[in-house]
Design a protein around this motif. Structure first.
Motif, PDB file in Angstrom:
ATOM      1  N   ASP A   1      41.654  38.558  39.009  1.00 35.34           N
ATOM      2  CA  ASP A   1      42.383  37.647  38.497  1.00 35.34           C
ATOM      3  C   ASP A   1      41.858  38.491  37.187  1.00 35.34           C
ATOM      4  OD1 ASP A   1      43.599  35.260  39.985  1.00 35.34           O
ATOM      5  OD2 ASP A   1      41.097  34.943  40.000  1.00 35.34           O
ATOM      6  N   ILE A   2      40.678  39.202  36.873  1.00 37.25           N
ATOM      7  CA  ILE A   2      40.474  39.723  35.747  1.00 37.25           C
ATOM      8  C   ILE A   2      39.642  41.237  36.405  1.00 37.25           C
ATOM      9  CG2 ILE A   2      38.601  40.101  33.627  1.00 37.25           C
ATOM     10  CD1 ILE A   2      39.243  36.709  34.322  1.00 37.25           C
TER      11      ILE A   2
ATOM     12  N   VAL B   1      42.983  50.401  28.593  1.00 30.24           N
ATOM     13  CA  VAL B   1      43.509  49.728  30.584  1.00 30.24           C
ATOM     14  C   VAL B   1      44.419  51.018  30.731  1.00 30.24           C
ATOM     15  CG1 VAL B   1      45.199  48.285  29.924  1.00 30.24           C
ATOM     16  CG2 VAL B   1      43.429  47.987  28.537  1.00 30.24           C
TER      17      VAL B   1
ATOM     18  N   GLN C   1      38.774  31.874  39.460  1.00 31.41           N
ATOM     19  CA  GLN C   1      38.663  32.638  38.280  1.00 31.41           C
ATOM     20  C   GLN C   1      37.891  34.045  39.200  1.00 31.41           C
ATOM     21  OE1 GLN C   1      40.843  33.399  35.028  1.00 31.41           O
ATOM     22  NE2 GLN C   1      42.386  32.120  36.918  1.00 31.41           N
TER      23      GLN C   1
ATOM     24  N   GLY D   1      47.463  38.863  36.131  1.00 30.47           N
ATOM     25  CA  GLY D   1      45.860  38.883  35.787  1.00 30.47           C
ATOM     26  C   GLY D   1      45.685  40.124  34.191  1.00 30.47           C
ATOM     27  N   ARG D   2      44.508  40.030  34.083  1.00 30.17           N
ATOM     28  CA  ARG D   2      44.053  40.599  33.041  1.00 30.17           C
ATOM     29  C   ARG D   2      43.167  41.918  33.282  1.00 30.17           C
ATOM     30  NH1 ARG D   2      40.665  35.246  30.942  1.00 30.17           N
ATOM     31  NH2 ARG D   2      39.256  37.073  30.235  1.00 30.17           N
ATOM     32  N   VAL D   3      42.987  42.188  32.276  1.00 35.67           N
ATOM     33  CA  VAL D   3      42.312  43.691  32.288  1.00 35.67           C
ATOM     34  C   VAL D   3      41.228  43.813  30.863  1.00 35.67           C
ATOM     35  CG1 VAL D   3      42.371  46.616  31.644  1.00 35.67           C
ATOM     36  CG2 VAL D   3      43.862  44.973  33.656  1.00 35.67           C
ATOM     37  N   GLU D   4      39.963  43.671  31.137  1.00 37.61           N
ATOM     38  CA  GLU D   4      39.215  44.136  29.699  1.00 37.61           C
ATOM     39  C   GLU D   4      38.456  44.838  29.871  1.00 37.61           C
ATOM     40  OE1 GLU D   4      39.179  40.847  27.687  1.00 37.61           O
ATOM     41  OE2 GLU D   4      40.422  39.898  28.959  1.00 37.61           O
TER      42      GLU D   4
ATOM     43  N   LEU E   1      47.602  44.208  35.676  1.00 34.47           N
ATOM     44  CA  LEU E   1      48.291  43.077  35.228  1.00 34.47           C
ATOM     45  C   LEU E   1      49.797  42.439  36.448  1.00 34.47           C
ATOM     46  CD1 LEU E   1      48.126  45.668  32.247  1.00 34.47           C
ATOM     47  CD2 LEU E   1      47.165  43.258  32.350  1.00 34.47           C
TER      48      LEU E   1
END
Length: 159
Positions: A111-112, A121, A25, A135-138, A131
C-alpha cells in the motif's frame, strides 16, 4: 524467532496477502543494509510508522557487489537478514537478487512504498506500480552523516 521473519518470495507474498485480507496497511522498502547504523534504524522505524506491517526487500550479496563494488557487502546476506529481522519494527525480510526490486514490489503489492529522501518519487523503482494501484509513495529524511560508505571510510582512515 528472528529467523522466522526471513521468508522466501512465495512465503512473503502469502503473508502479505493474509495481512491485506485482514485490512492491514503494508509498507515496503528495500536496500542493502550493510553494516547497520543509526541511519538505518531511524529510517526503518519511520517507515514502519506509516502502516501496519513493514516488509523489507534485502539485496543478495551478489546484487550488493554489483551496486557497491567487489569489496561489498562487508556483512553477508544471512547475517544482514538476521539483523534486520531482529528489529521489532521489521515484520518480514525477503531477498531479491534482480537489479531492481520491481518484481518483488509487483508480487507483494504494498500500500505504501518507502525510500530515503535521496530519491524522488520519479526515481523510486515501483512508484508507478504502487501509485497506479491507489497506493502511496513516501520518502523519509535521512539522518545526516550516516551511511555505510562513510562509516567504512572512517574505519579505513582510523586504521
Amino acid at each position: 524467532m528472528t529467523e522466522s521473519k526471513i521468508l522466501t518470495h512465495e512465503q512473503a507474498v502469502h503473508q502479505a496477502n493474509q495481512w491485506r485480507a485482514e485490512g492491514q496497511q503494508l509498507v515496503f522498502t528495500n536496500g542493502c543494509f550493510d553494516i547497520i547504523h543509526l541511519g538505518h534504524i531511524d529510517y526503518l522505524e519511520k517507515a514502519r510508522q506509516l502502516g501496519d506491517r513493514l516488509i523489507l526487500g534485502l539485496n543478495t550479496d551478489a546484487s550488493v557487489s554489483c551496486i557497491k563494488g567487489p569489496n561489498r557487502p562487508v556483512v553477508n546476506e544471512y547475517a544482514r537478514a538476521r539483523l534486520m529481522a531482529a528489529l521489532a519494527f521489521v515484520d518480514v525480510v525477503t531477498f531479491f537478487g534482480e537489479p531492481t526490486p520491481l518484481e518483488l514490489i509487483e508480487a507483494i503489492r504494498p500500500d505504501i512504498l518507502v525510500k530515503g529522501d535521496d530519491y524522488t518519487v520519479n526515481t523510486i523503482v515501483g512508484a508507478d506500480f504502487v501509485l497506479g494501484r491507489g497506493g502511496r509513495v513516501e520518502t523519509i529524511a535521512l539522518v545526516p552523516g550516516y551511511s555505510t560508505t562513510k562509516l567504512i571510510e572512517r574505519i579505513k582512515q582510523s586504521y
